[in-house]
Every structure is written in C-alpha cells, then in structure tokens.
Scaffold this motif. Structure first.
Motif, PDB file in Angstrom:
ATOM      1  N   ARG A 285      -1.826  -2.611  -0.419  1.00 42.68           N
ATOM      2  CA  ARG A 285      -1.594  -3.761   0.480  1.00 42.68           C
ATOM      3  C   ARG A 285      -0.214  -3.662   1.111  1.00 42.68           C
ATOM      4  NH1 ARG A 285      -1.190  -7.064   3.853  1.00 42.68           N
ATOM      5  NH2 ARG A 285      -1.204  -9.314   3.660  1.00 42.68           N
ATOM      6  N   GLN A 286       0.784  -3.255   0.334  1.00 47.40           N
ATOM      7  CA  GLN A 286       2.152  -3.126   0.855  1.00 47.40           C
ATOM      8  C   GLN A 286       2.243  -2.014   1.893  1.00 47.40           C
ATOM      9  OE1 GLN A 286       4.167  -5.629  -0.154  1.00 47.40           O
ATOM     10  NE2 GLN A 286       2.355  -6.186  -1.318  1.00 47.40           N
ATOM     11  N   VAL A 287       1.589  -0.887   1.636  1.00 50.20           N
ATOM     12  CA  VAL A 287       1.601   0.227   2.583  1.00 50.20           C
ATOM     13  C   VAL A 287       0.888  -0.164   3.875  1.00 50.20           C
ATOM     14  CG1 VAL A 287       0.735   2.572   2.999  1.00 50.20           C
ATOM     15  CG2 VAL A 287       1.813   2.011   0.819  1.00 50.20           C
TER      16      VAL A 287
ATOM     17  N   SER B 288       2.680  -3.128  10.691  1.00 54.90           N
ATOM     18  CA  SER B 288       3.921  -3.569  11.320  1.00 54.90           C
ATOM     19  C   SER B 288       4.474  -2.464  12.219  1.00 54.90           C
ATOM     20  CB  SER B 288       4.937  -3.942  10.242  1.00 54.90           C
ATOM     21  OG  SER B 288       6.182  -4.227  10.817  1.00 54.90           O
ATOM     22  N   HIS B 289       4.437  -1.236  11.735  1.00 49.72           N
ATOM     23  CA  HIS B 289       4.926  -0.097  12.510  1.00 49.72           C
ATOM     24  C   HIS B 289       4.166   0.051  13.828  1.00 49.72           C
ATOM     25  CE1 HIS B 289       6.485   3.916  13.368  1.00 49.72           C
ATOM     26  NE2 HIS B 289       5.240   4.293  13.599  1.00 49.72           N
ATOM     27  N   TYR B 290       2.856  -0.144  13.772  1.00 45.30           N
ATOM     28  CA  TYR B 290       2.033   0.001  14.983  1.00 45.30           C
ATOM     29  C   TYR B 290       1.901  -1.292  15.776  1.00 45.30           C
ATOM     30  CZ  TYR B 290       0.831   4.769  13.848  1.00 45.30           C
ATOM     31  OH  TYR B 290       0.903   6.112  13.604  1.00 45.30           O
TER      32      TYR B 290
ATOM     33  N   GLY C 232       6.676   4.504  -3.539  1.00 43.97           N
ATOM     34  CA  GLY C 232       7.288   3.595  -2.582  1.00 43.97           C
ATOM     35  C   GLY C 232       7.205   2.129  -2.954  1.00 43.97           C
ATOM     36  N   THR C 233       6.691   1.788  -4.133  1.00 43.74           N
ATOM     37  CA  THR C 233       6.650   0.381  -4.536  1.00 43.74           C
ATOM     38  C   THR C 233       8.078  -0.085  -4.755  1.00 43.74           C
ATOM     39  OG1 THR C 233       4.508   0.693  -5.614  1.00 43.74           O
ATOM     40  CG2 THR C 233       5.771  -1.263  -6.231  1.00 43.74           C
ATOM     41  N   PRO C 234       8.499  -1.129  -4.038  1.00 47.55           N
ATOM     42  CA  PRO C 234       9.893  -1.566  -4.181  1.00 47.55           C
ATOM     43  C   PRO C 234      10.141  -2.182  -5.555  1.00 47.55           C
ATOM     44  CG  PRO C 234       8.679  -3.016  -2.688  1.00 47.55           C
ATOM     45  CD  PRO C 234       7.758  -1.908  -3.069  1.00 47.55           C
TER      46      PRO C 234
ATOM     47  N   ARG D 140       0.506  -3.150   5.106  1.00 42.11           N
ATOM     48  CA  ARG D 140       1.354  -4.118   5.814  1.00 42.11           C
ATOM     49  C   ARG D 140       2.434  -3.387   6.611  1.00 42.11           C
ATOM     50  NH1 ARG D 140       4.364  -8.669   2.466  1.00 42.11           N
ATOM     51  NH2 ARG D 140       2.566  -8.140   1.239  1.00 42.11           N
ATOM     52  N   ARG D 141       3.090  -2.380   5.991  1.00 48.60           N
ATOM     53  CA  ARG D 141       4.125  -1.614   6.699  1.00 48.60           C
ATOM     54  C   ARG D 141       3.524  -0.793   7.841  1.00 48.60           C
ATOM     55  NH1 ARG D 141       6.206  -0.765   1.265  1.00 48.60           N
ATOM     56  NH2 ARG D 141       5.332   1.319   1.262  1.00 48.60           N
ATOM     57  N   LEU D 142       2.353  -0.213   7.605  1.00 50.10           N
ATOM     58  CA  LEU D 142       1.670   0.573   8.635  1.00 50.10           C
ATOM     59  C   LEU D 142       1.343  -0.298   9.848  1.00 50.10           C
ATOM     60  CD1 LEU D 142       0.224   3.305   9.380  1.00 50.10           C
ATOM     61  CD2 LEU D 142      -1.827   2.271   8.401  1.00 50.10           C
TER      62      LEU D 142
END
Length: 183
Positions: free
Chosen positions: A142-144, A150-152, A93-95, A146-148
């Motif tokens: 760190r990216q995961v 943000s989701h919660y 999932g690394t962009p 951050r998304r986690l």
C-alpha cells in the motif's frame, strides 16, 4: 582465627569462580522466546517465517518462536518500534525509526501489477477508473502504491481501491471483481 583463614580464602576463591559458572550454566539451559512479526496470511512473509522458525528450532531447541501475522510491513514496523516484536520480516523501503535496523536483506522486491490477459490496461495510466487492489492499509505494498501514484500524479479519486490481502485480491481478480492487483 588464623586457622580459619585458609578455609575462608578457599571459599572466597571457589565462590569467585562458581557464581559466574552457575549464572552461565543457567543461561545456557534456559529457553528463550523470539517474537516475530511476519506479514499477512496469503502473503510471502508468513510462510517464510514459518520455515525459518522450523529450521532454527531444529538447530536451537531452546529457542522458541512466537509468530505474529500482521496486516503488512507498516504494522510489523510498529511492532518492532514498540518492542512487541523482536524481529520482523518487512518489505524493502518500509519507513522506520532509528531504533530499528536491518540485519539481513533477504531479496530485492519488485511491485507486480496483475491484470487479466485480455485486459485493456497496458500501462499504468490505463488503470484510470478501474477497480484496483492496492494492498491492506498497513501493508508495505500500500505504501509503495501510494508513492507510485503520487509520482505519476494520480489522484486517489481516479480509481476504485480495494484493501484486501493478496489471496482475496487475486481470487477477486480471477472472479472478475477487480481489474488489477498490486502485489
């Protein structure tokens, strides 16, 4: 001139076959270096890259590996995109850009959240206000995270982040300096 014509034709035919063979032979005996962006010291990707390089070097002695430890998958992706590395081990999932492609997914990764056995934190929400190691700035972890968060709906001000590598973060967890480690 007519007497030289057979010799000229023979030389031309010989050159026609000899030159490609010489180029092929030269390429087969030449050493090549592959630069690999690996990941952080204490993580999973660096030892994996070292093992892969050792195995490939035995099977392909003219292939040399230059391993570049990185702060994480984001930095490794940047190295791929810039051409600084020809191969990188990256977190799922690394962009990245369209100039980069996957050649082999090695395994599916999961996010682990480590806490002490006696920690009051039983859910993600329980980490509110705690000291959390969320991965180095350039890491896929760190990216995961951050998304986690943000989701919660977590606000970055709801916890105290640490950006240490996995080895340091785990030692800080053991020593009681951190409440949780994301890895």
């Amino acid at each position: 001139m007519r007497r030289l014509l057979p010799f000229i034709l023979a030389a031309a035919v010989l050159a026609l076959f000899a030159i490609p063979w010489l180029v092929y032979y030269r390429d087969q005996t030449k050493s090549h270096t592959l630069t690999v962006s690996t990941g952080q010291t204490g993580g999973v990707y660096l030892p994996l890259a070292e093992a892969m390089a050792a195995a490939d070097s035995r099977d392909h002695p003219r292939l040399n590996f230059k391993l570049l430890p990185s702060d994480g998958s984001v930095m490794s992706m940047r190295r791929l995109e810039s051409g600084e590395a020809g191969l990188a081990l990256l977190q799922n999932g690394t962009p990245g850009s369209n100039n980069v492609r996957v050649i082999a997914p090695l395994y599916q990764e999961v996010l682990h959240i480590l806490v002490h056995a006696d920690s009051p934190a039983k859910t993600l929400r329980d980490l509110h206000g705690m000291n959390l190691a969320i991965g180095p700035e350039q890491s896929g972890t760190r990216q995961v995270v951050r998304r986690l968060f943000s989701h919660y709906g977590f606000d970055p001000g709801e916890f105290h982040p640490s950006f240490d590598n996995t080895t340091t973060a785990c030692q800080d967890l053991i020593d009681g300096n951190l409440d949780a480690v994301f890895a």
